[in-house]
Design a protein around this motif. Structure first.
Motif, PDB file in Angstrom:
ATOM      1  N   GLU A  21     106.534  53.553  26.173  1.00 62.77           N
ATOM      2  CA  GLU A  21     105.652  54.459  26.907  1.00 62.77           C
ATOM      3  C   GLU A  21     104.254  53.832  27.064  1.00 62.77           C
ATOM      4  O   GLU A  21     103.654  53.904  28.136  1.00 62.77           O
ATOM      5  CB  GLU A  21     105.558  55.786  26.149  1.00 62.77           C
ATOM      6  N   ILE A  22     103.778  53.203  26.018  1.00 63.58           N
ATOM      7  CA  ILE A  22     102.468  52.551  26.064  1.00 63.58           C
ATOM      8  C   ILE A  22     102.505  51.348  27.012  1.00 63.58           C
ATOM      9  O   ILE A  22     101.611  51.158  27.834  1.00 63.58           O
ATOM     10  CB  ILE A  22     102.017  52.118  24.650  1.00 63.58           C
ATOM     11  N   LEU A  23     103.542  50.516  26.890  1.00 68.21           N
ATOM     12  CA  LEU A  23     103.662  49.347  27.766  1.00 68.21           C
ATOM     13  C   LEU A  23     103.696  49.754  29.237  1.00 68.21           C
ATOM     14  O   LEU A  23     103.134  49.070  30.093  1.00 68.21           O
ATOM     15  CB  LEU A  23     104.887  48.518  27.405  1.00 68.21           C
ATOM     16  N   GLU A  24     104.352  50.850  29.547  1.00 71.89           N
ATOM     17  CA  GLU A  24     104.398  51.345  30.926  1.00 71.89           C
ATOM     18  C   GLU A  24     103.032  51.797  31.416  1.00 71.89           C
ATOM     19  O   GLU A  24     102.741  51.732  32.606  1.00 71.89           O
ATOM     20  CB  GLU A  24     105.389  52.512  31.048  1.00 71.89           C
ATOM     21  N   ALA A  25     102.194  52.266  30.498  1.00 67.61           N
ATOM     22  CA  ALA A  25     100.898  52.826  30.881  1.00 67.61           C
ATOM     23  C   ALA A  25      99.778  51.794  30.919  1.00 67.61           C
ATOM     24  O   ALA A  25      98.698  52.081  31.428  1.00 67.61           O
ATOM     25  CB  ALA A  25     100.530  53.948  29.913  1.00 67.61           C
ATOM     26  N   ILE A  26     100.017  50.592  30.416  1.00 65.15           N
ATOM     27  CA  ILE A  26      98.973  49.571  30.423  1.00 65.15           C
ATOM     28  C   ILE A  26      98.525  49.302  31.852  1.00 65.15           C
ATOM     29  O   ILE A  26      99.338  49.218  32.771  1.00 65.15           O
ATOM     30  CB  ILE A  26      99.466  48.275  29.744  1.00 65.15           C
ATOM     31  N   ARG A  27      97.234  49.134  32.012  1.00 59.13           N
ATOM     32  CA  ARG A  27      96.651  48.912  33.338  1.00 59.13           C
ATOM     33  C   ARG A  27      96.506  47.414  33.600  1.00 59.13           C
ATOM     34  O   ARG A  27      95.433  46.851  33.459  1.00 59.13           O
ATOM     35  CB  ARG A  27      95.321  49.633  33.436  1.00 59.13           C
ATOM     36  N   PHE A  28      97.620  46.787  33.963  1.00 56.02           N
ATOM     37  CA  PHE A  28      97.587  45.379  34.368  1.00 56.02           C
ATOM     38  C   PHE A  28      96.849  45.285  35.699  1.00 56.02           C
ATOM     39  O   PHE A  28      96.906  46.209  36.511  1.00 56.02           O
ATOM     40  CB  PHE A  28      99.013  44.836  34.513  1.00 56.02           C
ATOM     41  N   ASN A  29      96.155  44.174  35.940  1.00 54.88           N
ATOM     42  CA  ASN A  29      95.424  44.021  37.199  1.00 54.88           C
ATOM     43  C   ASN A  29      96.388  43.750  38.360  1.00 54.88           C
ATOM     44  O   ASN A  29      97.612  43.744  38.173  1.00 54.88           O
ATOM     45  CB  ASN A  29      94.329  42.943  37.084  1.00 54.88           C
ATOM     46  N   HIS A  30      95.853  43.495  39.543  1.00 55.65           N
ATOM     47  CA  HIS A  30      96.694  43.302  40.737  1.00 55.65           C
ATOM     48  C   HIS A  30      97.588  42.069  40.627  1.00 55.65           C
ATOM     49  O   HIS A  30      98.569  41.958  41.353  1.00 55.65           O
ATOM     50  CB  HIS A  30      95.831  43.258  42.004  1.00 55.65           C
ATOM     51  N   ASP A  31      97.270  41.153  39.716  1.00 55.92           N
ATOM     52  CA  ASP A  31      98.127  39.982  39.473  1.00 55.92           C
ATOM     53  C   ASP A  31      99.122  40.232  38.343  1.00 55.92           C
ATOM     54  O   ASP A  31      99.838  39.310  37.937  1.00 55.92           O
ATOM     55  CB  ASP A  31      97.270  38.754  39.125  1.00 55.92           C
ATOM     56  N   GLY A  32      99.134  41.455  37.818  1.00 51.30           N
ATOM     57  CA  GLY A  32     100.045  41.789  36.724  1.00 51.30           C
ATOM     58  C   GLY A  32      99.575  41.285  35.374  1.00 51.30           C
ATOM     59  O   GLY A  32     100.385  41.095  34.462  1.00 51.30           O
ATOM     60  N   LEU A  33      98.260  41.085  35.228  1.00 50.57           N
ATOM     61  CA  LEU A  33      97.704  40.503  34.003  1.00 50.57           C
ATOM     62  C   LEU A  33      96.722  41.452  33.327  1.00 50.57           C
ATOM     63  O   LEU A  33      96.134  42.324  33.970  1.00 50.57           O
ATOM     64  CB  LEU A  33      96.991  39.194  34.328  1.00 50.57           C
ATOM     65  N   ILE A  34      96.545  41.233  32.030  1.00 49.93           N
ATOM     66  CA  ILE A  34      95.578  41.971  31.240  1.00 49.93           C
ATOM     67  C   ILE A  34      94.820  40.959  30.380  1.00 49.93           C
ATOM     68  O   ILE A  34      95.435  40.026  29.841  1.00 49.93           O
ATOM     69  CB  ILE A  34      96.266  43.060  30.383  1.00 49.93           C
ATOM     70  N   PRO A  35      93.478  41.090  30.264  1.00 53.43           N
ATOM     71  CA  PRO A  35      92.753  40.169  29.388  1.00 53.43           C
ATOM     72  C   PRO A  35      93.101  40.434  27.924  1.00 53.43           C
ATOM     73  O   PRO A  35      93.234  41.584  27.506  1.00 53.43           O
ATOM     74  CB  PRO A  35      91.278  40.472  29.665  1.00 53.43           C
TER      75      PRO A  35
END
Length: 146
Positions: A21-35
């Motif tokens: 549920e958490i992984l689905e909610a992560i806000r990855f950027n438009h390239d599908g990445l997160i810092p």
């Protein structure tokens, strides 16, 4: 997605949610990445910042060995695969918006490709920048170049 992190703002200490549920909610950027910020778990020293996609994050959580997404190589990058300077995961946390990761790691040797312990060695001080640390290992030695 945003609703989950809003709900977590009011969650009781030690309450739990399924990791999927958490992984689905992560806000990855438009390239599908997160810092992802890597911090030495026992000293608090900030070592580096890199990017993760969902696959890199899932692999890191599953194996305990930190894996990033290399934008320059366009593929997964397991920290230390070419230098031997690995990061072992001790803990991971998302920020309140679900768009930045903090990784508590055990870093073997330097974290930076420059051979320094931390990538953050250029201090901006007034009208000058000052190098604050020397390499622990020569970069050519670190990556097997002669």
């Amino acid at each position: 997605m945003q609703e989950l992190f809003k709900a977590l703002e009011r969650a009781e200490c030690d309450s739990r949610r399924p990791i999927g549920e958490i992984l689905e909610a992560i806000r990855f950027n438009h390239d599908g990445l997160i810092p992802a910020i890597a911090q030495q778990h026992d000293s608090g020293e900030v070592l580096m910042m890199a990017w993760m996609n969902r696959e890199a994050l899932e692999e890191t959580l599953r194996t305990g060995r930190v894996c990033y997404w290399s934008r320059s190589r366009g593929k997964l990058w397991r920290k230390g695969e070419s230098s031997g300077q690995q990061q072992h995961l001790k803990g991971a946390a998302l920020d309140c918006d679900g768009d930045t990761l903090l990784l508590q790691v055990d870093q073997t040797g330097p974290a930076c490709h420059s051979g320094r312990r931390s990538c953050f060695y250029v201090a901006l001080e007034g009208d000058a920048a000052r190098v604050t640390s020397a390499p622990l290992i020569d970069p050519d030695t670190l990556y097997g170049k002669t």
